[in-house]
Design an enzyme around this catalytic site. Structure first.
Site, PDB file in Angstrom:
ATOM      1  N   ASP A 242      -6.994  -7.069  10.590  1.00  7.15           N
ATOM      2  CA  ASP A 242      -8.239  -6.293  10.744  1.00  7.15           C
ATOM      3  C   ASP A 242      -9.512  -7.147  10.676  1.00  7.15           C
ATOM      4  O   ASP A 242     -10.494  -6.838  11.358  1.00  7.15           O
ATOM      5  CB  ASP A 242      -8.304  -5.092   9.784  1.00  7.15           C
ATOM      6  CG  ASP A 242      -8.122  -5.477   8.329  1.00  7.15           C
ATOM      7  OD1 ASP A 242      -7.782  -6.644   8.043  1.00  7.15           O
ATOM      8  OD2 ASP A 242      -8.299  -4.598   7.465  1.00  7.15           O
TER       9      ASP A 242
ATOM     10  N   LYS B 179       0.819  -1.228   0.000  1.00  7.30           N
ATOM     11  CA  LYS B 179       0.000   0.000   0.000  1.00  7.30           C
ATOM     12  C   LYS B 179       0.850   1.275   0.000  1.00  7.30           C
ATOM     13  O   LYS B 179       0.548   2.235   0.702  1.00  7.30           O
ATOM     14  CB  LYS B 179      -0.956   0.015   1.208  1.00  7.30           C
ATOM     15  CG  LYS B 179      -1.876  -1.183   1.292  1.00  7.30           C
ATOM     16  CD  LYS B 179      -2.868  -1.037   2.415  1.00  7.30           C
ATOM     17  CE  LYS B 179      -2.825  -2.226   3.338  1.00  7.30           C
ATOM     18  NZ  LYS B 179      -3.787  -2.175   4.414  1.00  7.30           N
TER      19      LYS B 179
HETATM   20 MG    MG Z   1      -9.614  -1.050   6.862  1.00  4.40          MG
END
Ligand code: MG
Ligand code: ADP
Length: 496
Positions: free
Chosen positions: A234, A199
């Site tokens: 996450d 990312k």
């Molecule tokens: Mg997220």
């Protein structure tokens, strides 16, 4: 689940857009062409709809293949597209957790810090506070120490403002759940080696190191008395956060920029786990389902996008269903329609030729347009792509958006059924025969009503009306932060 977007919702989606879209818009001078011009785009649309179609047999194949790939990934590392990573989370929140806990979420250009005072079964969440801090761009290219020092100093700053309802018993160290959404080889509940940054991060000196050690050392340098008790993905945080409120939560799915899913697995169903030492007999498995690829209805536009991507041949499910890519697929179709069918007049709009210039929130906003002449579509096409369009061209654009969102939502639904099916096969009746909750999070799921409806439709079609009554697909907004704090509590060195 409500799917009708009110005009106010449309306005709010549109008015929350970037500065690019807020710029004063010159009066759109309509290029009036005969609708016969746009008619020549119809065969391209029809072919797209055919290539993207997800009738029941395609959905069924995807669900079955997802279940089979899960099994192969549980057999042995490298046995399947799905990595089926062990999370080391064996004990899920029960509601009895008590005390003050912190969470840190590092997953993109921001990091979020949160504190929560847990009061046990009756009081539950007594108080919670959070802050979001933007990571300066240069730190994404600096050294590991610089990045972790910045994060630890943000945490120290936040911890200093603790007061009011937050209360740590004398002499205790503050404990933290660390949500880290980069690829990690987890080695225990509180340790994991960074495989590589993604990312857009290119921080030197972290790859190959334990990110928990990096953070603990930085906190020490900041003289912050806090330790990481749980390192979580996450999706795992989302599952734990949702489970705190509802014992029937068994699966969590993220549909945001990317996508992933995790679920509660029995340790005796994980052959690659040679010495299972889970007291509960269960553990959360992170599927990394973005890498799934079997039997997906792909088009030439998907293949071209994949070939030009930074990771060709990888993350094919993610490239078909997640928010980073849906707008880009639509853009590629529109370029073809502009080139081969002169959808927007004699030339191909230059701005539209820029990769990723059309984003998923744009195609979502266009799909909410119920006006007679599709004025919102016209505005977005003008602002994003510099395109003047007539209403028949706008209608075709909406149909393209719908084809891509429909395929994405329905395939995501089939993936969810694949996970449930695998669990059901192993536990005979306990998943389909009882209420089972799938906790959903991520900006795509949250903001795209048509996508959500298509996902739910596919689940219902696959499971049939009776079983699907037991399967509850529920939005668990921002559950991952509190989920990480809860896992810090569950794994507290002080017990709870
Ligand atoms: Mg997220
Ligand atoms: P992340 O996945 O980066 O952690 P989010 O869960 O907030 O972050 O998801 C952000 C993604 O959600 C965006 O990249 C976009 O693809 C999608 N998204 C955000 N807003 C909308 C919207 N209004 N309509 C459709 N998709 C949206």
């Amino acid at each position: 689940m409500s799917v009708t977007a009110s005009p106010a919702a449309v306005r709010s989606i549109y008015s929350s857009r970037s500065a690019r879209d807020r710029a004063p818009r010159p009066r759109v001078v309509m290029t009036v062409r005969s609708s016969s011009t746009t008619l020549s785009a119809v065969p391209i649309l029809t072919k797209l709809q055919r290539d993207c179609a997800t009738p029941l047999p395609v959905l069924r194949h995807v669900a079955d293949a997802m279940a089979a790939d899960m099994r192969a990934g549980l057999e042995a590392d490298g046995g399947s597209d799905l990595k089926m990573i062990l999370s080391y989370v064996d004990a899920l929140p029960t509601g009895n957790e008590k005390g003050l806990f912190y969470a840190l979420d590092l997953g993109g250009t921001n990091f979020r810090v949160l504190r929560v005072q847990l009061g046990g079964k009756d009081e539950r969440v007594v108080a919670t506070e959070f802050e979001q801090v933007c990571i300066p761009h240069e730190l994404m290219f600096g050294t590991s120490e610089e990045l972790f020092d910045f994060i630890a100093s943000g945490l120290a700053n936040f911890a200093q403002k603790e007061g009011g309802k937050f209360n740590l018993p004398q002499g205790r160290t503050r404990e933290l759940g660390f949500t880290f959404s980069f690829p990690v080889k987890q080695t225990s509940i509180d340790s994991g080696i960074l495989i590589k940054w993604t990312k857009g991060f290119a921080v030197s000196g972290t790859a190959g190191k334990d990110v928990v050690v990096c953070l603990n050392e930085a906190m020490k340098r900041q003289e912050l008395n806090m330790r990481v008790s749980a390192l979580v993905n996450d999706t795992v945080g989302t599952l734990a956060g949702a489970r705190y409120w509802d014992d029937d939560v068994m699966v969590a799915v993220i549909l945001g920029t990317g996508t992933n899913a995790c679920y509660v697995e029995r340790v005796d169903a994980i052959p690659k786990l040679h010495s299972p030492n889970s007291t509960s007999g269960r553990t959360i498995v992170n599927t990394e389902w973005g890498a799934f690829s079997s039997g997906l209805p792909l088009t030439e536009f998907d293949r071209e996008m994949d070939a030009e991507s930074i990771n060709p041949g990888e993350q094919i499910f993610e490239k078909t269903i997640s928010g980073m890519y849906l707008g880009e697929i639509v853009r590629r179709v529109l370029i073809r329609m502009a080139e081969d069918a002169r959808l927007f007049g004699d030339s191909v709009p230059e701005k539209l030729q820029m990769s990723f210039s059309l984003r998923t929130p744009d195609i979502c906003a266009m799909q909410q347009d119920c006006s007679r002449d599709f004025e919102i579509v016209g505005s977005i096409l003008y602002n994003v792509a510099g395109v003047n369009s007539n209403s028949s061209a706008r209608k075709i654009v909406i149909d393209v958006c719908d084809a891509i969102a429909k395929r994405g939502g329905r395939l995501a639904g089939a993936g969810i059924v694949g996970i449930l099916q695998k669990m059901e096969e192993d536990s005979k009746g306990t998943v389909f025969g009882n209420r089972t909750v799938v906790a959903m999070d991520g900006g795509l799921y949250e903001h795209y009503p048509q996508y959500r409806r298509y996902l739910q439709d596919a689940v219902t079609e696959l499971l049939g009306p009776e079983i699907s009554k037991n399967i509850v697909i529920e939005h668990s907004k921002d559950g991952s932060g509190i989920g990480a704090a809860l896992l810090a509590a569950t794994n507290s060195m002080y017990g709870h």
